[in-house]
Write a protein that holds these residues in place. Structure first.
Motif, mmCIF file in Angstrom:
data_model
loop_
_atom_site.group_PDB
_atom_site.id
_atom_site.type_symbol
_atom_site.label_atom_id
_atom_site.label_comp_id
_atom_site.label_asym_id
_atom_site.label_seq_id
_atom_site.Cartn_x
_atom_site.Cartn_y
_atom_site.Cartn_z
ATOM 1 N N PRO A 79 0.971 -1.134 -0.037
ATOM 2 C CA PRO A 79 -0.104 -0.138 -0.096
ATOM 3 C C PRO A 79 0.794 1.327 -0.011
ATOM 4 N N VAL A 80 0.224 2.225 -0.327
ATOM 5 C CA VAL A 80 0.879 3.657 -0.352
ATOM 6 C C VAL A 80 1.255 4.168 1.263
ATOM 7 N N TYR A 81 0.636 3.741 2.226
ATOM 8 C CA TYR A 81 0.708 3.901 3.633
ATOM 9 C C TYR A 81 0.878 2.863 4.439
ATOM 10 N N ASP A 82 2.273 2.765 5.035
ATOM 11 C CA ASP A 82 2.294 1.463 5.631
ATOM 12 C C ASP A 82 1.425 1.210 6.906
ATOM 13 N N GLU A 83 2.058 0.373 7.800
ATOM 14 C CA GLU A 83 1.258 -0.115 9.026
ATOM 15 C C GLU A 83 1.319 0.845 10.048
ATOM 16 N N THR A 84 2.475 1.885 10.245
ATOM 17 C CA THR A 84 2.310 2.864 10.962
ATOM 18 C C THR A 84 1.447 3.853 10.979
ATOM 19 N N LEU A 85 1.220 4.333 9.540
ATOM 20 C CA LEU A 85 0.647 5.138 9.209
ATOM 21 C C LEU A 85 -1.190 4.809 9.195
ATOM 22 N N PHE A 86 -1.160 3.305 8.903
ATOM 23 C CA PHE A 86 -2.679 2.946 9.307
ATOM 24 C C PHE A 86 -3.138 2.965 10.436
ATOM 25 N N ARG A 87 -2.178 2.562 11.556
ATOM 26 C CA ARG A 87 -2.583 2.482 12.933
ATOM 27 C C ARG A 87 -2.782 3.893 13.487
ATOM 28 N N ARG A 88 -2.063 4.819 12.809
ATOM 29 C CA ARG A 88 -2.269 6.356 13.457
ATOM 30 C C ARG A 88 -3.414 6.905 12.734
ATOM 31 N N ARG A 89 -3.836 6.596 11.733
ATOM 32 C CA ARG A 89 -4.902 7.290 11.146
ATOM 33 C C ARG A 89 -6.213 6.631 11.416
ATOM 34 N N PHE A 90 -6.392 5.155 11.546
ATOM 35 C CA PHE A 90 -7.534 4.429 12.009
ATOM 36 C C PHE A 90 -7.438 4.091 13.245
ATOM 37 N N ARG A 91 -6.623 4.443 14.065
ATOM 38 C CA ARG A 91 -6.402 4.092 15.482
ATOM 39 C C ARG A 91 -6.589 2.671 15.931
ATOM 40 N N LEU A 92 -6.167 1.736 15.083
ATOM 41 C CA LEU A 92 -6.070 0.374 15.190
ATOM 42 C C LEU A 92 -5.344 -0.309 14.040
ATOM 43 N N SER A 93 -4.847 -1.429 14.038
ATOM 44 C CA SER A 93 -3.930 -2.091 13.490
ATOM 45 C C SER A 93 -4.745 -2.483 12.010
ATOM 46 N N ARG A 94 -4.230 -2.902 10.898
ATOM 47 C CA ARG A 94 -5.039 -3.425 9.762
ATOM 48 C C ARG A 94 -5.504 -4.749 9.889
ATOM 49 N N PRO A 95 -4.828 -5.656 10.665
ATOM 50 C CA PRO A 95 -5.422 -7.096 10.560
ATOM 51 C C PRO A 95 -6.613 -6.812 11.889
ATOM 52 N N LEU A 96 -6.615 -5.923 12.657
ATOM 53 C CA LEU A 96 -7.815 -5.647 13.448
ATOM 54 C C LEU A 96 -8.908 -5.310 12.714
ATOM 55 N N PHE A 97 -8.781 -4.321 12.053
ATOM 56 C CA PHE A 97 -9.602 -3.672 10.915
ATOM 57 C C PHE A 97 -10.260 -4.639 10.053
ATOM 58 N N LEU A 98 -9.583 -5.456 9.620
ATOM 59 C CA LEU A 98 -9.954 -6.425 8.646
ATOM 60 C C LEU A 98 -10.589 -7.661 9.368
#
Length: 203
Positions: free
Chosen positions: A56-75
């Motif tokens: 992705p354009v934005y990595d896991e660190t930016l995902f967690r910062r912007r969504f307030r949770l990790s990508r695996p938890l989001f999914l």
């Protein structure tokens, strides 16, 4: 099975419905509702490329910062919601138009809840209107409570309270149970721009 004639009737009715909505009522003091073609597919593709593809354009660190949770938890939450309520499953309407994806709906719900954003603030990026965004938030909250409530949203027992207080004590917050909002804690290096914002009612 739906016959060809009946299917065409449904499509014609759907197109007529969209046409009437785009024209508005225009009667009395009623506010006409203008139809906007938002190109939901491009919004879905943009969101996937930014956060959910293999690179992705934005990595896991930016995902967690912007969504307030990790990508695996989001999914995980999204897939659970899709099994619980097909509202979060991407489908086609009667006019064979692709609807909003679960990623789009859950993104606007999380952004509103995490940042207190207005309902139409993500329309330009995610391509979801104000009314639909509000519905997404309601469905998301209802689903989370129904699915995860019995396990994660229960009142703490004596053992939970003891564990939480012990962790708080180890971190220097004696007697804290839950949130820092309950504490009168001096912020030594508070930025000048924030002075007065986190003062509380005791000075």
């Amino acid at each position: 099975m739906i016959g060809e004639e009946e299917r065409n009737t449904w499509f014609t009715a759907a197109i007529e419905f969209e046409r009437q909505n785009s024209q508005g009522t225009g009667s009395g003091d009623e506010i006409s509702r203008q139809y906007r073609y938002r190109d939901r597919v491009s919004g879905h593709s943009r969101l996937l490329n930014d956060y959910f593809v293999e690179n992705p354009v934005y990595d896991e660190t930016l995902f967690r910062r912007r969504f307030r949770l990790s990508r695996p938890l989001f999914l995980r939450i999204l897939h659970t919601l899709q099994e619980h309520n097909d509202y979060f499953v991407q489908r086609r309407n009667a006019a064979n138009t692709v609807g909003l994806s679960g990623e789009q709906k859950m993104t606007v719900a999380l952004r509103m809840l995490a940042y207190g954003m207005s309902a139409d603030s993500l329309d330009e990026y995610v391509r979801i209107g104000e009314i639909t965004t509000i519905e997404c938030v309601k469905r998301f909250c209802q689903g989370v409570v129904e699915i995860f409530g019995p396990e994660y949203l229960i009142s703490p027992n004596a053992a939970d309270i003891f564990r939480l207080l012990r962790k708080a004590n180890q971190r220097g917050f004696l007697g804290m149970l839950g949130s820092l909002d309950c504490m009168h804690w001096a912020w030594k290096n508070c930025p000048a721009a924030y002075h007065g914002m986190y003062t509380g009612h005791v000075h």
